[in-house]
Scaffold this active site. Structure first.
Site, PDB file in Angstrom:
ATOM      1  N   HIS A  17      18.339 -15.977 141.521  1.00 34.82           N
ATOM      2  CA  HIS A  17      18.861 -17.142 141.795  1.00 34.82           C
ATOM      3  C   HIS A  17      18.768 -17.693 143.343  1.00 34.82           C
ATOM      4  CE1 HIS A  17      21.089 -20.510 142.304  1.00 34.82           C
ATOM      5  NE2 HIS A  17      21.376 -21.107 141.264  1.00 34.82           N
ATOM      6  N   ASP A  19      19.959 -20.001 145.426  1.00 38.06           N
ATOM      7  CA  ASP A  19      21.278 -19.271 146.434  1.00 38.06           C
ATOM      8  C   ASP A  19      21.048 -17.875 146.848  1.00 38.06           C
ATOM      9  OD1 ASP A  19      21.681 -21.763 146.879  1.00 38.06           O
ATOM     10  OD2 ASP A  19      22.460 -22.264 145.097  1.00 38.06           O
ATOM     11  N   LYS A  20      21.060 -16.929 145.986  1.00 35.02           N
ATOM     12  CA  LYS A  20      21.340 -15.719 145.743  1.00 35.02           C
ATOM     13  C   LYS A  20      20.330 -15.095 147.064  1.00 35.02           C
ATOM     14  CE  LYS A  20      25.032 -15.508 145.316  1.00 35.02           C
ATOM     15  NZ  LYS A  20      26.281 -15.330 146.840  1.00 35.02           N
ATOM     16  N   GLU A  45      21.564 -18.065 159.102  1.00 34.81           N
ATOM     17  CA  GLU A  45      21.082 -18.711 158.007  1.00 34.81           C
ATOM     18  C   GLU A  45      19.815 -18.906 157.327  1.00 34.81           C
ATOM     19  OE1 GLU A  45      24.035 -20.117 156.601  1.00 34.81           O
ATOM     20  OE2 GLU A  45      25.524 -20.017 158.753  1.00 34.81           O
ATOM     21  N   GLU A  58      21.771 -18.210 164.846  1.00 33.02           N
ATOM     22  CA  GLU A  58      22.084 -17.471 166.480  1.00 33.02           C
ATOM     23  C   GLU A  58      22.706 -16.124 166.193  1.00 33.02           C
ATOM     24  OE1 GLU A  58      22.700 -21.401 165.890  1.00 33.02           O
ATOM     25  OE2 GLU A  58      24.355 -20.047 165.417  1.00 33.02           O
ATOM     26  N   LYS A 182      21.702 -17.195 135.585  1.00 30.78           N
ATOM     27  CA  LYS A 182      23.297 -17.354 135.188  1.00 30.78           C
ATOM     28  C   LYS A 182      23.806 -16.982 134.125  1.00 30.78           C
ATOM     29  CE  LYS A 182      23.398 -21.757 137.702  1.00 30.78           C
ATOM     30  NZ  LYS A 182      23.216 -23.218 137.906  1.00 30.78           N
ATOM     31  N   PHE A 257      12.367 -21.646 130.385  1.00 29.05           N
ATOM     32  CA  PHE A 257      12.801 -21.645 131.771  1.00 29.05           C
ATOM     33  C   PHE A 257      11.663 -20.150 132.198  1.00 29.05           C
ATOM     34  CE2 PHE A 257      16.745 -19.726 134.492  1.00 29.05           C
ATOM     35  CZ  PHE A 257      16.072 -20.339 135.375  1.00 29.05           C
ATOM     36  N   ASP A 265      13.298 -24.230 142.701  1.00 29.88           N
ATOM     37  CA  ASP A 265      15.006 -25.033 143.658  1.00 29.88           C
ATOM     38  C   ASP A 265      14.730 -24.345 144.541  1.00 29.88           C
ATOM     39  OD1 ASP A 265      16.335 -27.169 141.541  1.00 29.88           O
ATOM     40  OD2 ASP A 265      16.320 -24.787 140.578  1.00 29.88           O
ATOM     41  N   ALA A 266      14.987 -25.534 146.009  1.00 27.90           N
ATOM     42  CA  ALA A 266      15.945 -24.417 147.349  1.00 27.90           C
ATOM     43  C   ALA A 266      16.623 -24.110 147.099  1.00 27.90           C
ATOM     44  CB  ALA A 266      14.928 -26.338 147.773  1.00 27.90           C
ATOM     45  N   ARG A 271      25.858 -21.182 149.277  1.00 27.90           N
ATOM     46  CA  ARG A 271      26.258 -22.452 148.273  1.00 27.90           C
ATOM     47  C   ARG A 271      26.710 -21.331 146.751  1.00 27.90           C
ATOM     48  NH1 ARG A 271      20.989 -26.450 148.583  1.00 27.90           N
ATOM     49  NH2 ARG A 271      20.556 -25.272 146.787  1.00 27.90           N
ATOM     50  N   LYS A 272      27.049 -20.349 147.150  1.00 23.61           N
ATOM     51  CA  LYS A 272      27.483 -19.435 146.488  1.00 23.61           C
ATOM     52  C   LYS A 272      28.737 -19.372 146.196  1.00 23.61           C
ATOM     53  CE  LYS A 272      25.423 -21.259 142.582  1.00 23.61           C
ATOM     54  NZ  LYS A 272      24.542 -22.369 143.304  1.00 23.61           N
ATOM     55  N   LYS A 292      27.014 -13.726 157.963  1.00 20.47           N
ATOM     56  CA  LYS A 292      28.036 -13.868 159.426  1.00 20.47           C
ATOM     57  C   LYS A 292      28.504 -12.157 159.808  1.00 20.47           C
ATOM     58  CE  LYS A 292      29.621 -18.151 157.569  1.00 20.47           C
ATOM     59  NZ  LYS A 292      31.456 -18.894 157.562  1.00 20.47           N
ATOM     60  N   LYS A 296      33.381 -13.191 162.691  1.00 21.25           N
ATOM     61  CA  LYS A 296      33.812 -14.217 161.784  1.00 21.25           C
ATOM     62  C   LYS A 296      34.817 -13.776 161.392  1.00 21.25           C
ATOM     63  CE  LYS A 296      29.760 -15.474 163.860  1.00 21.25           C
ATOM     64  NZ  LYS A 296      28.574 -14.372 164.795  1.00 21.25           N
ATOM     65  N   ASP A 298      36.414 -15.961 158.478  1.00 20.32           N
ATOM     66  CA  ASP A 298      35.537 -16.964 157.769  1.00 20.32           C
ATOM     67  C   ASP A 298      35.064 -15.447 156.573  1.00 20.32           C
ATOM     68  OD1 ASP A 298      35.774 -19.548 157.788  1.00 20.32           O
ATOM     69  OD2 ASP A 298      32.800 -19.123 158.333  1.00 20.32           O
TER      70      ASP A 298
END
Length: 421
Positions: A17, A19-20, A45, A58, A182, A257, A265-266, A271-272, A292, A296, A298
């Site tokens: 995918h 995003d992955k 990123e 960074e 998916k 598909f 898709d970008a 985003r997941k 990260k 961090k 997060d």
């Protein structure tokens, strides 16, 4: 969840995918830096689209990493090899980088932390050698007794389906699959417990022709038959709750598909985040994990919160447990710790909060040391965080993850018993 009878749905995606793809690239870069310099500060990123991958962020480190090479090798390992992999190609895609050093203002707060104070006194001169949180924010951890790994059943099943879909592609059990895919599982709950499987959704990227067949209707019939046989049936083979005669199968519901992945898709790192955690069954603080470094919170504090919640459930002190942690940038101790057992606790939530405070050191540096977060890539052949970047950071059973250990459960059980006496 306060409802007793309801349907709940969670989704997962394969490593192909878009995003992955980005999450894995960001974490592969982190793996490489930490392997060479465990004290590297990384915030990487990634975005991908047709014919291009961009890495920005960074990074401060004492080592050099050939980032374009890491990007291409990661894309290759996922399976994007030109037309064979669905149009995106690790060899020919453009790789752009825009990397700065970590802000000195942020580094100053992280490197030497201000200890959190319970009063309002001046803390401007109160410094320790402990590191501070890399940012403000809230993090959640969750566990419940619906599965052996103490995860909600819908996300556990969705991950297993996606993982199996990728497995049969990579071992060539099914030879026409492409990397993007998916899954989605809807579970029916009765009296607050999983009761049956209501709906299974599987979507997979595929070749334009399958064994000489070009008619799309026939192609989709082949895919449906194969995915039920090679994905769904093996995943549920040993489960107590299985699909029944009324379970709905939606396999490639949109039909054809062929164009997928970054060409379709970008993609973007982070985003997941619901796929990465509890599939929406528990709350999420909002911060993403991939790319990260462990300073961090997060990332590191979300892992710690899962560890705390899992040990509470493993100790039999609750059927489900959610932990919220909150941090301030540059301050080491959490500004708040909340325990919520949704009325399932064997002792009060206030008592559990006291036990957590006494038994778990939730300062960033303590978390890093507890899980050895800086050295995990080197200990795992240079790849640890990249493996986490697909199929969930939480509830993993396919390889050893320190925040999934329940070594504190017996101690928590003893302390809760002592407090009840």
């Amino acid at each position: 969840m306060s409802l007793k009878n309801f349907l709940f749905t969670s989704e997962s995606v394969t490593e192909g995918h878009p995003d992955k793809v980005c999450d894995q690239i960001s974490d592969a870069i982190l793996d490489e830096f930490l392997t060479r310099d465990p004290n590297s500060r990384v915030a990487a990123e990634t975005t991908v689209t047709t014919g291009m991958a961009l890495v920005c962020g960074e990074i401060s480190s004492n080592c050099y990493v050939d980032i374009p090479s890491v990007v291409r090798n990661t894309i290759k390992s996922i399976g994007y090899k030109g037309e064979e992999g669905g149009g995106f190609d690790y060899k020919t895609c453009a790789v752009l980088t825009s990397i700065d050093e970590q802000s000195t203002d942020i580094a100053g707060g992280v490197n030497k932390a201000l200890e959190s104070r319970s009063d309002n006194s001046d803390t401007s001169n109160l410094e320790t050698e402990d590191i501070g949180a890399g940012d403000q924010g809230i993090m959640f951890g969750y566990a419940c007794n619906e599965t052996p790994e103490l995860m909600p059943l819908p996300i556990s099943l969705a991950h297993r389906l996606s993982y199996k879909l990728a497995e049969i592609r990579k071992n060539h059990t099914v030879n026409y699959l492409r990397p993007d895919g998916k899954s989605q599982v809807t579970v029916e709950y009765r009296d607050g417990r999983p009761y049956r499987i209501d709906t299974i959704v599987l979507s997979t990227q595929h070749d334009p022709e399958i064994n000489g067949v070009s008619d799309n209707k026939k192609i989709q019939e082949i895919i449906r038959t194969d995915l039920i046989k090679y994905v769904i049936e093996p995943v549920f083979a040993n489960d107590a709750i299985k699909p029944d005669s009324n379970t709905k199968y939606l396999i490639n519901p949109s039909g054809r598909f062929v164009i997928g992945g970054p060409q379709g898709d970008a993609g973007l790192t982070g985003r997941k985040i619901i796929v990465d955690t509890y599939g929406g069954y528990a709350r999420h603080g909002g911060g993403a994990f991939s790319g990260k470094d462990p300073t961090k919170v997060d990332r590191s504090a979300a892992y710690a919160a899962r560890w705390v919640a899992k040990n509470i459930v493993a100790a039999g002190l609750a059927e489900k447990c959610e932990i919220e942690l909150a941090y301030a940038i540059g301050v080491s101790r959490p500004v708040s710790v909340l325990v919520d057992t949704f009325g399932t606790g064997k002792v009060s939530d206030e008592t559990l909060s006291e036990i957590v405070t006494q038994n778990f050191d939730l300062r960033p540096n303590a978390i890093i040391k507890q899980f050895d977060l800086r050295n995990l890539p080197a200990k795992n052949g240079g790849k640890f965080y990249q493996k986490l970047a697909a199929y969930g950071h939480i509830g993993r059973v396919d390889f050893a993850v320190p925040w999934e250990e329940v070594q504190m459960a017996e101690k928590l059980q003893s302390e809760a018993l002592a407090l009840r006496v």
